[in-house]
Every structure is written in C-alpha cells, then in structure tokens.
Design a protein around this motif. Structure first.
Motif, mmCIF file in Angstrom:
data_model
loop_
_atom_site.group_PDB
_atom_site.id
_atom_site.type_symbol
_atom_site.label_atom_id
_atom_site.label_comp_id
_atom_site.label_asym_id
_atom_site.label_seq_id
_atom_site.Cartn_x
_atom_site.Cartn_y
_atom_site.Cartn_z
ATOM 1 N N LEU A 34 -31.708 1.822 55.526
ATOM 2 C CA LEU A 34 -32.869 0.981 55.260
ATOM 3 C C LEU A 34 -33.627 1.475 54.037
ATOM 4 C CD1 LEU A 34 -34.289 0.437 58.866
ATOM 5 C CD2 LEU A 34 -33.152 -1.260 57.421
ATOM 6 N N ALA A 35 -34.243 0.548 53.328
ATOM 7 C CA ALA A 35 -35.122 0.904 52.208
ATOM 8 C C ALA A 35 -36.341 1.636 52.742
ATOM 9 C CB ALA A 35 -35.542 -0.354 51.457
ATOM 10 N N ALA A 36 -36.963 2.411 51.884
ATOM 11 C CA ALA A 36 -38.100 3.237 52.309
ATOM 12 C C ALA A 36 -39.185 2.414 52.998
ATOM 13 C CB ALA A 36 -38.675 3.980 51.106
ATOM 14 N N ALA A 37 -39.458 1.208 52.494
ATOM 15 C CA ALA A 37 -40.529 0.382 53.048
ATOM 16 C C ALA A 37 -40.192 -0.182 54.426
ATOM 17 C CB ALA A 37 -40.837 -0.766 52.090
ATOM 18 N N GLU A 38 -38.916 -0.103 54.816
ATOM 19 C CA GLU A 38 -38.487 -0.702 56.091
ATOM 20 C C GLU A 38 -38.222 0.320 57.185
ATOM 21 O OE1 GLU A 38 -36.078 -4.628 54.609
ATOM 22 O OE2 GLU A 38 -35.012 -2.709 54.507
ATOM 23 N N ARG A 39 -38.235 1.594 56.837
ATOM 24 C CA ARG A 39 -37.792 2.615 57.789
ATOM 25 C C ARG A 39 -38.669 2.714 59.025
ATOM 26 N NH1 ARG A 39 -37.004 6.571 52.885
ATOM 27 N NH2 ARG A 39 -34.975 5.852 52.136
ATOM 28 N N LYS A 40 -39.939 2.374 58.907
ATOM 29 C CA LYS A 40 -40.839 2.464 60.056
ATOM 30 C C LYS A 40 -41.174 1.102 60.656
ATOM 31 C CE LYS A 40 -42.912 6.852 58.663
ATOM 32 N NZ LYS A 40 -44.176 7.609 58.392
#
Length: 313
Positions: A34-40
């Motif tokens: 996942l892209a950094a913005a989607e990891r959480k």
C-alpha cells in the motif's frame, strides 16, 4: 494460471522491509504494497488483503489479528510474521524442518491457508530440542534452560533507529532482558518443542545489528542411561540430513571451535546447529547460530511463501 499476487501488510517495519527486498526482483509473483497514505486506512487494507492470493503480515500482534478478521475471501492465504497465532491449533507452524518429509511440516505448510512464522529465538530452541524430545533422548520434563543473544534489530524498527538513525547512540556491549522470565516466546518454545514443563528462557542483546547465538546446556546425569553427546549429535544429524537450510556441524568441527560468532550467517536463511560435550564432567552444550532477520524472520517467511506457491501453481 495468472501470476499470484502477494500482499505485504506492514512493509515498512524491519521484517517487512527485508521480505520486500528478498521478493522485489521475483517474476513469478506480483508483489503489492500500500502507498504511505493508505497504510492506516482500514477499508483500503481490507480491500487489499481480500484481493490478494497470499498475504504476508508484518504487523504488531493486535493489528495482525485485526487483519485476519477482515478477510472474507476464502481463497486468501496468510503468512503471519507476528506472534499472534503461533500457539493456535488452527494455524500451521511455519518451521519446514520441524518434521521432515512431504508428509511432515513441509507438506503441511504447502497446503495450508494459515501459516504462522516462528519467532526468532524459538526457531533455534525448537530446532535443537524437538528432535531430541521426540526420540526420547531428552525427557519432556527436563528442566530446560535457554540462553540467547541477538543483534539489536531483534527489537524491531525501534532498535535499528535508536542505534543507526538520526541521533543514534552506541548499543550497549551486552544487555540481558526479560528478567521477569515471562518472555512471550516461551509458550511457543514449550509447545512446539514438546516440553511438558515451561523452560527458563534468558534473552539478551549485543552491540551488533543482527544474528543470534542460542545455547541450551544439558547434564548427562539427567538424561536416559547411555545417552551422551555423540548420541544427541547423531539424532540431530539424522533429523536434518535432507534439510536445505538447517545443518548440524560434524563433531570434529565443533570440537575444534573456540567461539561462536552470532553474525556468521547474516544475510542467509541458514541455521547451523552444534553439539559440544565435556566427557569428564558429563556436560553437553547445544547451540544454534542463525540470522534473526533471515531464518528467524524474513528468510523463513519467504521459504514458507515458496512452499505455499507450490500449491498455488
């Protein structure tokens, strides 16, 4: 058949980064993160895990349980690198060499939908103890004590950043921890080694990045009559005779050693087992040397992935 999609959830941690590095040039799988913005984002993570063929979870225990609970696609298979499921009977223990042969652990892993990666320390402890217990050479109620020292990367990303990141401080030469004798790996060791009693486990960190030396001292007077160092060595040698990644040092080689280097197998997925014996005082020392980030974590995960892909194909 389409190329299997492998999703790494938690690819920014120590284990996840190493797994990604080991897999990034593979052409037999499609690696997805996942892209950094989607990891959480729980919805995005749930979508990703349900869209893959095999998910590798490199997460804290609670987050790993949450990720598994989000799976609704029955075709998704999981390798969990956390300790969340290591003593669960409905998960396959991901130590291929634990029981040899295609009908043993290797075959079980290949056909499993849920595989739990062993802990780093348990890999060495179970690797040494289980064959001896199963053969009746080590009583299952033996008062086992286990001593191990790992590189500071055993603390995960926090340990690496403390000693390698901005404002890094020198690692202490040697520090024993887990003095409450309640380390979370102990139940895993007891269960998978086949011990009837909880072992005493004393872990430590050294001033090096990665690698493990784990030792188990034994008193021959507490073992069955006639069992000596050569007997124990022969049992381990037979058990691992066909193993690719676990080997037992010949007795003449171990008798010539003056020290064990925890870093000698760094960067590999190998583990070397040794048997050292003092005939005069009837003491034996069992040893395991391996990379805590290799056979103790990311290397083992990739080994399990390759086994699972044999069924996938």
């Amino acid at each position: 058949m389409s190329t299997p999609v492998v999703f790494i959830d938690g690819d920014q941690g120590t284990t996840g980064l190493q797994i990604h590095d080991r897999l990034r040039n593979r052409t037999d799988i499609r690696l997805f993160t996942l892209a950094a913005a989607e990891r959480k984002d729980p919805l995005r993570r749930a979508e990703a895990i349900n869209a893959c063929d095999i998910a590798i979870l490199c997460l804290p225990d609670a987050a790993a349980r949450e990720a598994v609970s989000a799976i609704v696609n029955p075709e998704v298979r999981v390798i969990d690198a956390s300790s969340a499921h290591r003593t669960r009977p409905d998960w396959t223990y991901g130590f291929p060499e634990m029981t040899p042969g295609q009908t043993g652990q290797t075959g079980q892993i290949a056909n499993a939908s849920r595989v739990t990666n062993p802990g780093c320390y348990p890999t060495g402890a179970v690797g040494l103890l289980r064959p001896l217990v199963q053969a009746g050479l080590l009583p299952d109620d033996y008062p086992v004590s286990i001593h191990a020292v790992s590189g500071y990367s055993g603390r995960g990303r926090a340990g690496v950043e403390e000693h390698e990141g901005p404002g890094a401080v020198s690692a202490p030469a040697y520090q024993i921890y887990g003095l409450e004798l309640a380390h979370k790996h102990t139940p895993e060791i007891q269960q998978h080694a086949g011990l009837a009693q909880r072992p005493a486990f004393v872990p430590a960190y050294g001033a090096f990045r990665q690698g493990i030396v784990l030792t188990v001292p034994l008193a021959l007077r507490l073992l069955p009559a006639g069992v000596d160092g050569a007997t124990l060595h022969a049992c381990l040698a037979r058990h691992y005779a066909g193993a690719t990644h676990v080997s037992v040092l010949p007795l003449h080689e171990s008798s010539a050693l003056k020290q064990l280097d925890p870093q000698v197998l760094n960067g590999t997925n190998d583990m070397h087992l040794g048997v050292f014996h003092d005939l005069q005082h009837e003491h034996v020392l069992l040893s395991a040397v391996f990379d805590n980030l290799g056979k103790g974590a990311s290397g083992a995960a990739v080994q399990n992935l390759d086994l699972m892909l044999t069924r996938q194909s």
